[in-house]
Enzyme design. Structure first.
Site, PDB file in Angstrom:
ATOM      1  N   ALA A  94       0.872  -1.189   0.000  1.00 50.85           N
ATOM      2  CA  ALA A  94       0.000   0.000   0.000  1.00 50.85           C
ATOM      3  C   ALA A  94       0.906   1.235   0.000  1.00 50.85           C
ATOM      4  O   ALA A  94       0.780   2.130   0.839  1.00 50.85           O
ATOM      5  CB  ALA A  94      -0.969  -0.003   1.175  1.00 50.85           C
TER       6      ALA A  94
ATOM      7  N   ARG B 172      -2.424   3.219   6.906  1.00 48.26           N
ATOM      8  CA  ARG B 172      -3.668   3.100   7.684  1.00 48.26           C
ATOM      9  C   ARG B 172      -4.518   4.365   7.599  1.00 48.26           C
ATOM     10  O   ARG B 172      -5.664   4.344   8.041  1.00 48.26           O
ATOM     11  CB  ARG B 172      -3.344   2.785   9.145  1.00 48.26           C
ATOM     12  CG  ARG B 172      -2.800   1.382   9.337  1.00 48.26           C
ATOM     13  CD  ARG B 172      -2.715   0.999  10.810  1.00 48.26           C
ATOM     14  NE  ARG B 172      -2.540  -0.431  10.988  1.00 48.26           N
ATOM     15  CZ  ARG B 172      -1.358  -1.030  11.217  1.00 48.26           C
ATOM     16  NH1 ARG B 172      -0.264  -0.304  11.285  1.00 48.26           N
ATOM     17  NH2 ARG B 172      -1.286  -2.341  11.352  1.00 48.26           N
TER      18      ARG B 172
ATOM     19  N   HIS C 262       2.968   4.572  -0.346  1.00 52.51           N
ATOM     20  CA  HIS C 262       2.563   5.982  -0.334  1.00 52.51           C
ATOM     21  C   HIS C 262       3.810   6.858  -0.405  1.00 52.51           C
ATOM     22  O   HIS C 262       4.926   6.356  -0.630  1.00 52.51           O
ATOM     23  CB  HIS C 262       1.715   6.272   0.906  1.00 52.51           C
ATOM     24  CG  HIS C 262       2.346   5.810   2.202  1.00 52.51           C
ATOM     25  ND1 HIS C 262       3.567   6.249   2.651  1.00 52.51           N
ATOM     26  CD2 HIS C 262       1.895   4.925   3.148  1.00 52.51           C
ATOM     27  CE1 HIS C 262       3.852   5.688   3.802  1.00 52.51           C
ATOM     28  NE2 HIS C 262       2.865   4.867   4.125  1.00 52.51           N
TER      29      HIS C 262
ATOM     30  N   HIS D 245       6.810   5.764   1.665  1.00 53.94           N
ATOM     31  CA  HIS D 245       7.574   4.674   1.046  1.00 53.94           C
ATOM     32  C   HIS D 245       8.389   5.195  -0.144  1.00 53.94           C
ATOM     33  O   HIS D 245       9.520   4.761  -0.366  1.00 53.94           O
ATOM     34  CB  HIS D 245       6.634   3.574   0.570  1.00 53.94           C
ATOM     35  CG  HIS D 245       5.858   2.897   1.655  1.00 53.94           C
ATOM     36  ND1 HIS D 245       4.490   2.985   1.748  1.00 53.94           N
ATOM     37  CD2 HIS D 245       6.255   2.118   2.695  1.00 53.94           C
ATOM     38  CE1 HIS D 245       4.075   2.275   2.788  1.00 53.94           C
ATOM     39  NE2 HIS D 245       5.128   1.744   3.381  1.00 53.94           N
TER      40      HIS D 245
HETATM   41  P1  AMP Z   1       5.147  -0.153   6.497  1.00 56.73           P
HETATM   42  O1  AMP Z   1       4.814  -0.495   5.091  1.00 56.73           O
HETATM   43  O2  AMP Z   1       4.113   0.689   7.187  1.00 56.73           O
HETATM   44  O3  AMP Z   1       5.574  -1.363   7.305  1.00 56.73           O
HETATM   45  O4  AMP Z   1       6.430   0.782   6.438  1.00 56.73           O
HETATM   46  C1  AMP Z   1       7.578   0.396   5.730  1.00 56.73           C
HETATM   47  C2  AMP Z   1       8.659   1.386   6.014  1.00 56.73           C
HETATM   48  O5  AMP Z   1       8.225   2.695   5.612  1.00 56.73           O
HETATM   49  C3  AMP Z   1       9.039   1.496   7.503  1.00 56.73           C
HETATM   50  O6  AMP Z   1      10.448   1.620   7.603  1.00 56.73           O
HETATM   51  C4  AMP Z   1       8.334   2.752   7.937  1.00 56.73           C
HETATM   52  O7  AMP Z   1       8.952   3.401   9.029  1.00 56.73           O
HETATM   53  C5  AMP Z   1       8.432   3.600   6.673  1.00 56.73           C
HETATM   54  N1  AMP Z   1       7.402   4.636   6.660  1.00 56.73           N
HETATM   55  C6  AMP Z   1       6.058   4.456   6.718  1.00 56.73           C
HETATM   56  N2  AMP Z   1       5.436   5.661   6.728  1.00 56.73           N
HETATM   57  C7  AMP Z   1       6.401   6.605   6.677  1.00 56.73           C
HETATM   58  C8  AMP Z   1       6.398   8.037   6.676  1.00 56.73           C
HETATM   59  N3  AMP Z   1       5.273   8.746   6.735  1.00 56.73           N
HETATM   60  N4  AMP Z   1       7.589   8.669   6.622  1.00 56.73           N
HETATM   61  C9  AMP Z   1       8.749   7.969   6.573  1.00 56.73           C
HETATM   62  N5  AMP Z   1       8.810   6.625   6.583  1.00 56.73           N
HETATM   63  C10 AMP Z   1       7.660   5.944   6.630  1.00 56.73           C
END
Ligand code: AMP
Length: 321
Positions: free
Chosen positions: A51, A209, A53, A56
């Protein structure tokens, strides 16, 4: 590269983004091993739950800068069941692989590893990573088993992808600290690079989310970055003032419609994640977790107590890249 290093190498113009690519999609370990085997180094891994964004994308861009035009970026897309508790959103977590492939292509990734649950865990693992004392605090206390699940899947991904560097976001500050700790303690030999929190123009930290939020819940959620900003502004007056300023902003939202349900607000030492005492000076982390409606959100800000300048990027609540 050393596991202790945390700041990415400076990216010159030569490391600028490359043209869109068509990443190889690997759904099985065998496909991934075949694709990984042919990749020129340095290999930079970006672990995600998909997902994808803007947050990422920032990770993918840093990964591309670090890999350089001759190296390779590998993205993992896996909603890791091990890190979801009973009653959490594992079943409804957004899954958008086709769009994620397009994003990875736009950001120049070479391979996307998107295994099924069965491919990743052919059986329930009997041996998992113990996240240690920091893993039992804050997020670890609110979400028992969460960090054990995160570290176990990150270790597996490091084993499968054998990256030179892996990129993580400061959005998940405690997770980042634990990954660094694991990487150092278990001699994983992977350099950890960090991206500051990316925010939407209204200040909300971007998150997969956020799609769950109704407009009213989103406006309630905006109190999180505002509280962090208020707390950070009070840093010169010491830890109690930081917590009071942030707490006052959060308190107002307790009667919002819908109300914000605070899980925790904490000002901690950035290494031990124990509370920053009255005499704490220097860098500290202000962390908040709360629910708006059914959606649980986390956010954080680095603050400089006692007037000492905070280290590194991502210290302010200004919008990210
Ligand atoms: P997730 O897909 O939510 O598990 O996140 C994957 C990676 O993206 C993790 O290292 C998160 O800390 C990073 N991440 C998610 N949202 C953000 C954001 N708004 N700013 C910076 N890094 C992010």
């Amino acid at each position: 590269m050393s596991a202790a290093a945390s700041t990415p190498p400076a990216a010159g113009p030569a490391a600028a983004r490359s043209a869109p690519s068509h990443p190889v999609l690997a759904r099985t370990r065998a496909e991934f091993a075949a694709a990984r085997g042919g990749l020129p180094g340095p290999v930079v891994l970006v672990p995600t739950m998909g997902a994808l964004h803007q947050g990422h994308r920032a990770l993918l861009r840093l990964a591309r800068e670090i890999s350089g035009p001759d190296g390779s970026v590998v993205v993992s897309v896996f909603v890791n069941p091990l890190q979801f508790g009973v009653g959490e959103d594992f079943g409804r977590y957004p899954r958008t692989l086709e769009r994620d492939m397009a994003v990875c292509g736009e950001e120049g990734a070479a391979v996307v590893f998107a295994p099924s649950r069965e491919e990743m865990y052919s059986a329930e693992p009997l041996v998992t990573v113990d996240p240690g004392p920091v893993g039992r605090l804050l997020e670890g206390s609110s979400r028992p088993g969460f960090f054990g699940g995160v570290l176990t899947v990150v270790l597996k991904l490091f084993q499968l992808a054998a990256p030179d560097v892996a990129v993580f976001g400061h959005k998940d500050a405690q997770q980042l600290a634990l990954i660094r700790q694991m990487t150092a303690d278990l001699d994983l030999g992977v350099d950890i690079a960090v991206v500051p929190i990316v925010r939407d123009p209204d200040g909300l930290a971007v998150s997969s989310r956020n799609v769950y939020l109704s407009p009213a819940e989103r406006s309630t959620a905006l109190v999180l970055p505002r509280a962090l900003e208020a707390g950070a502004k009070a840093a010169a007056a010491g830890p109690a003032a930081v917590l009071a300023a942030a707490g006052a902003v959060l308190g107002e939202a307790a009667s919002a419609g819908p109300p914000l349900a605070l899980d925790y607000l904490a000002l901690v030492d950035p290494v031990t994640f124990t509370p920053a005492g009255d005499d704490h000076t220097g860098p500290a982390l202000l962390l908040v977790a709360a629910r708006a409606g059914a959606t649980r959100l986390i956010d954080n800000a680095q603050v400089a107590l006692g007037g000492q300048a905070p280290r590194g990027p991502g210290l302010s609540l200004t919008q990210g890249r």
